[in-house]
Design a protein around this motif. Structure first.
Motif, PDB file in Angstrom:
ATOM      1  N   ALA A 101       1.204   1.845  -3.705  1.00  0.00           N
ATOM      2  CA  ALA A 101       0.059   1.528  -4.554  1.00  0.00           C
ATOM      3  C   ALA A 101      -0.629   2.801  -5.032  1.00  0.00           C
ATOM      4  O   ALA A 101      -0.793   3.773  -4.282  1.00  0.00           O
ATOM      5  N   ARG A 151      -5.013   1.973  -3.089  1.00  0.00           N
ATOM      6  CA  ARG A 151      -4.844   1.236  -1.839  1.00  0.00           C
ATOM      7  C   ARG A 151      -6.050   0.359  -1.516  1.00  0.00           C
ATOM      8  O   ARG A 151      -5.986  -0.478  -0.613  1.00  0.00           O
ATOM      9  N   ARG A 181       0.815  -1.215   0.000  1.00  0.00           N
ATOM     10  CA  ARG A 181       0.000   0.000   0.000  1.00  0.00           C
ATOM     11  C   ARG A 181       0.853   1.271   0.000  1.00  0.00           C
ATOM     12  O   ARG A 181       0.362   2.342  -0.350  1.00  0.00           O
ATOM     13  N   THR A 182       2.137   1.165   0.399  1.00  0.00           N
ATOM     14  CA  THR A 182       2.983   2.368   0.465  1.00  0.00           C
ATOM     15  C   THR A 182       3.264   2.941  -0.908  1.00  0.00           C
ATOM     16  O   THR A 182       3.575   4.126  -1.044  1.00  0.00           O
TER      17      THR A 182
END
Length: 424
Positions: free
Chosen positions: A62, A65, A59-60
């Motif tokens: 993406a 998310r 997610r960092t």
């Protein structure tokens, strides 16, 4: 250079040496256990992909998310598990990953496991032709272009890093492949050089055996023939002239000692320490009188004639030995095969010309039970002559009967030897 700089250089060298040793051990293990190494590497990347999913690291980076987590997990496994076949079927593995790469950029998940495609690219560059690498570039680039269209605000985070990763993986594969091919070429060349060296050694050994066989044939054949002639003459003269018999025995003793000396000199060269061998020179043309004296003592009248003017510098030692051995062999054949009724005579004629030396040996033998041009001695003389671009002919004398004299039997050996080497 200061001591600090020297210490740094020594430390860097030691670190490089340790890294090289580590890489060599890894390569050796890979060669011994390729299946185990493939399994360990694949397991490592599968764990990495799963951890990236479970810890939420994806997610960092993406773009989306909120991408479905089951899809993210599926993509992580699809990018890592097929690495088990990255060596045997790299193109098929990359083709398998391409749809998931499309899903990855289309959903905006942008999982880090997508970079594992570059491991497959590295194997393609390492093992397959360049056209396969070009197709791999297309397979990697198409999903990136699609993703850049779908998420234009993230194209620099999506397209550029993957493009650089592909370039580095392809370049590294090409470098490793080039080094590997170069190393294999060196190993192959070393192998071929070793084979050529062994072949040259065998050829040299065969040539040396042939040379030794020629020398021993000339030494033993000639001296035994002389000794046989002396023994026959001594036995015949023993009853009528004891003095002549004693002279024959003395000549036999001298001839046998000479033969033993020549054989000892020849065999000494074959020992483990050739420096200790007898360095007495081989016979030359100056020893021709001694040779003819021994033949006369054995019962064969022989006359020597020299025609022409010898060159200012004498022929090379090898050429002189060739002439000496040819005369020795021809006279030995006369002693053995020339007959006894009537006793033959022989003549040796050395003719010096501008560019060659000719040796003509003729006899008046009435029989010729031995080899006519095909024996080991004749073959050896021809081989000696060929070493110096010379020729040797052996055969019956060309005789012709006349009204007042019948045709006479006889044998001749004619050696023609250039005085100088022929330019190659």
């Amino acid at each position: 250079m200061t001591d600090d700089h020297k210490d740094r250089g020594t430390g860097t060298t030691a670190l490089t040496g340790h890294l090289q040793q580590l890489l060599q051990r890894v390569r050796a293990f890979d060669l011994r256990r390729p299946v185990v190494w493939n399994g360990l590497l694949t397991t490592f990347w599968v764990i990495f992909a799963v951890l990236d999913f479970t810890t939420g690291g994806w997610r960092t980076v993406a773009g989306n998310r909120n991408a479905p987590e089951p899809v993210v997990l599926l993509m992580s496994m699809a990018f890592s598990a097929p690495l088990l076949w990255r060596r045997s079927r790299p193109t098929a593995v990359l083709v398998f990953m391409t749809p998931f790469a499309l899903i990855n950029v289309w959903t905006g998940a942008l999982v880090q496991a997508a970079y594992l495609q570059e491991i497959v690219v590295f194997n393609i560059a390492l093992r397959l032709p360049m056209r396969a690498l070009a197709r791999a570039g297309a397979l990697v680039t198409v999903p990136l272009v699609v993703g850049s269209v779908g998420f234009p605000h993230s194209w620099d985070l999506l397209f550029v890093p993957h493009l650089w990763a592909f370039a580095l993986a392809a370049l590294l594969g090409i470098v490793v492949r080039t080094r590997k091919e170069y190393t294999e070429a060196l190993v192959d060349r070393a192998h071929r050089l070793k084979l050529e060296r062994d072949q040259q050694a065998r050829l040299a050994a065969a040539a040396e055996r042939t040379r030794i066989a020629r020398e021993m044939h000339d030494i033993i054949g000639h001296n035994l023939s002389v000794i046989t002639g002396l023994a026959d003459g001594g036995a015949y003269a023993a009853a009528k002239s004891p003095d002549r018999a004693a002279q024959a025995l003395e000549a036999i003793s001298t001839t046998s000692r000479q033969a033993l000396t020549e054989l000892r000199r020849l065999l000494d060269v074959l020992r483990d320490h050739p420096a200790e061998a007898d360095r007495t020179p081989q016979p030359t043309l100056d020893d021709m009188d001694a040779l003819l004296t021994g033949v006369r003592t054995a019962g064969l009248p022989v006359r020597l004639s020299v025609r022409g003017t010898p060159p200012p510098s004498p022929p090379t030692a090898g050429r002189q030995l060739t002439v000496y051995r040819a005369v020795q062999e021809a006279l030995t054949n006369t002693l053995k095969h020339g007959g006894t009724d009537p006793s033959p005579t022989a003549e040796v004629t050395l003719t010096y010309r501008a560019k060659e030396l000719e040796a003509l040996i003729t006899d008046t033998g009435t029989t010729r039970d031995g080899p006519e041009g095909g024996g080991r001695g004749i073959t050896g003389m021809r081989e000696r002559a060929s070493l110096y671009d010379g020729t040797l002919e052996a055969g019956p004398l060309p005789t012709q009967a006349t009204a007042t004299a019948p045709a006479t039997a006889g044998w001749q050996v004619r050696l023609r030897l250039p005085l100088k080497d022929t330019p190659s």
